[in-house]
Design a protein around this motif. Sequence first.
Motif, PDB file in Angstrom:
ATOM      1  N   GLY A  41       0.752  -1.293   0.010  1.00  0.00           N
ATOM      2  CA  GLY A  41       0.152  -0.120  -0.045  1.00  0.00           C
ATOM      3  C   GLY A  41       0.929   1.093   0.052  1.00  0.00           C
ATOM      4  O   GLY A  41       0.364   2.319   0.405  1.00  0.00           O
ATOM      5  N   ARG A  42       1.966   1.355  -0.400  1.00  0.00           N
ATOM      6  CA  ARG A  42       2.845   2.410  -0.315  1.00  0.00           C
ATOM      7  C   ARG A  42       3.263   2.878  -1.860  1.00  0.00           C
ATOM      8  O   ARG A  42       2.409   3.059  -2.921  1.00  0.00           O
ATOM      9  CB  ARG A  42       4.029   2.350   0.458  1.00  0.00           C
ATOM     10  CG  ARG A  42       3.630   2.188   1.907  1.00  0.00           C
ATOM     11  CD  ARG A  42       2.801   3.312   2.534  1.00  0.00           C
ATOM     12  NE  ARG A  42       3.407   4.519   2.523  1.00  0.00           N
ATOM     13  CZ  ARG A  42       3.315   5.495   3.569  1.00  0.00           C
ATOM     14  NH1 ARG A  42       2.500   5.156   4.152  1.00  0.00           N
ATOM     15  NH2 ARG A  42       3.787   6.697   3.121  1.00  0.00           N
ATOM     16  N   GLY A  43       4.626   2.755  -1.883  1.00  0.00           N
ATOM     17  CA  GLY A  43       5.464   3.607  -3.316  1.00  0.00           C
ATOM     18  C   GLY A  43       4.976   2.669  -4.515  1.00  0.00           C
ATOM     19  O   GLY A  43       4.624   1.487  -4.474  1.00  0.00           O
TER      20      GLY A  43
ATOM     21  N   ASP B   9       5.602  10.255   6.190  1.00  0.00           N
ATOM     22  CA  ASP B   9       4.813   8.906   5.915  1.00  0.00           C
ATOM     23  C   ASP B   9       3.436   9.259   6.283  1.00  0.00           C
ATOM     24  O   ASP B   9       2.412   8.487   5.317  1.00  0.00           O
ATOM     25  CB  ASP B   9       5.354   7.835   6.785  1.00  0.00           C
ATOM     26  CG  ASP B   9       6.537   7.386   6.236  1.00  0.00           C
ATOM     27  OD1 ASP B   9       7.444   6.634   6.838  1.00  0.00           O
ATOM     28  OD2 ASP B   9       7.006   7.729   5.156  1.00  0.00           O
ATOM     29  N   LEU B  88      -4.240   8.095   0.461  1.00  0.00           N
ATOM     30  CA  LEU B  88      -2.785   8.044   0.360  1.00  0.00           C
ATOM     31  C   LEU B  88      -2.280   9.007  -1.110  1.00  0.00           C
ATOM     32  O   LEU B  88      -3.086   8.908  -1.777  1.00  0.00           O
ATOM     33  CB  LEU B  88      -2.259   6.664  -0.183  1.00  0.00           C
ATOM     34  CG  LEU B  88      -0.702   6.410  -0.403  1.00  0.00           C
ATOM     35  CD1 LEU B  88      -0.063   6.782   0.955  1.00  0.00           C
ATOM     36  CD2 LEU B  88      -0.723   4.989  -0.792  1.00  0.00           C
ATOM     37  N   GLY B 107       4.860   8.647  -1.251  1.00  0.00           N
ATOM     38  CA  GLY B 107       3.372   8.711  -0.748  1.00  0.00           C
ATOM     39  C   GLY B 107       3.215   8.943   0.526  1.00  0.00           C
ATOM     40  O   GLY B 107       4.147   8.776   1.464  1.00  0.00           O
ATOM     41  N   THR B 108       2.189   9.868   0.735  1.00  0.00           N
ATOM     42  CA  THR B 108       1.803  10.358   2.226  1.00  0.00           C
ATOM     43  C   THR B 108       0.480  10.097   2.487  1.00  0.00           C
ATOM     44  O   THR B 108      -0.308  10.353   1.896  1.00  0.00           O
ATOM     45  CB  THR B 108       2.040  11.862   2.418  1.00  0.00           C
ATOM     46  OG1 THR B 108       3.599  12.162   2.014  1.00  0.00           O
ATOM     47  CG2 THR B 108       1.707  12.358   3.854  1.00  0.00           C
ATOM     48  N   ARG B 109       0.359   9.173   3.789  1.00  0.00           N
ATOM     49  CA  ARG B 109      -0.901   8.866   4.211  1.00  0.00           C
ATOM     50  C   ARG B 109      -1.442   9.968   4.890  1.00  0.00           C
ATOM     51  O   ARG B 109      -1.040  10.507   5.939  1.00  0.00           O
ATOM     52  CB  ARG B 109      -0.883   7.666   4.931  1.00  0.00           C
ATOM     53  CG  ARG B 109      -2.282   7.069   5.132  1.00  0.00           C
ATOM     54  CD  ARG B 109      -2.257   5.552   5.830  1.00  0.00           C
ATOM     55  NE  ARG B 109      -1.476   4.661   4.897  1.00  0.00           N
ATOM     56  CZ  ARG B 109      -2.058   4.141   3.719  1.00  0.00           C
ATOM     57  NH1 ARG B 109      -3.188   4.435   3.308  1.00  0.00           N
ATOM     58  NH2 ARG B 109      -1.127   3.389   2.876  1.00  0.00           N
TER      59      ARG B 109
END
Lengths: 117, 114
Positions: A41-43, B9, B88, B107-109
Motif C-alpha cells: 500500500g505504499r510506493g 509518511d 494516500l 506517498g503520504t498517508r
Amino acid sequence: SQTIHQWPATLVQPVGSPLSLECTVEGTSNPNLYWYRQAAGRGLQLLFYSVGIGQISSEVPQNLSASRPQDRQFILSSKKLLLSDSGFYLCAWSVKGSGRSNTGELFFGEGSRLTVL
Amino acid sequence: AQSVAQPEDQVNVAEGNPLTVKCTYSVSGNPYLFWYVQYPNRGLQFLLKYITGDNLVKGSYGFEAEFNKSQTSFHLKKPSALVSDSALYFCAVREQAAGNKLTFGGGTRVLVKP
C-alpha cells in the motif's frame, strides 16, 4: 472520453502458477502504456512501459514480462509466480508526443490485487 | 535524473483544519509536477498539475498546490480538510525534456479525524 480497464480485479494464485493481467484503453489511440506494482500500500514501482505495439521497455529485472499485442492492449504475464510477486498492479496510459502540448500525466486503471500463496 | 521526496509518511489533521502535504523534487531542467490521490484498493486519481505560469495551481476536490522554484517544492494544500480526504497522496515529477516517465514519491498517508 477515455477509459482504462484492468482485469481481473483480484486474483489468488499458488506459487509456480502462471499469471496474466490484462489492461485495455478506450477512447484514444497510440497511447503510452505502463505497468506499475505497489507493494504494501505504499510506493509505486514502474515495471514496464510501452510506446507502441511490440515495443516494451523493462525497468526492473524480475519474474514478470509484458506484451502489447494491440495498440490499446497491455498484458502482464509470468510463467511461474513467486511469493514476492504479490502486490497491487496498476496499469496506466498517457498521451504520446513531445513538446509543450504533452504534459505527461498518467491515467490509472483501478488495479489488480494479486496474492500468491 | 529526476527524483521526488515526500518527507512525511503520515499526516494527521482534524476535520476543518488546513491540510498540507509536502513534496520536494529534483530535476536538471524545468519540471512538470503532479499530485495524485489513492483511496484503498483503488487506482490513482489525478488531482492537479503544474506546467508553467501561475505558481498556485487549483485542482479537484478543493485542493491546490504551490510551486516554489527556489525551494524546489510543490506542496499540496487544502484550506479545510474533510474526513473523506483521508487517503494516500502521491507527488510526481517529469522533466520537460525527458521521456514519457513520471517519477513518483513514496506517498503520504493523510488521516483526517472528525
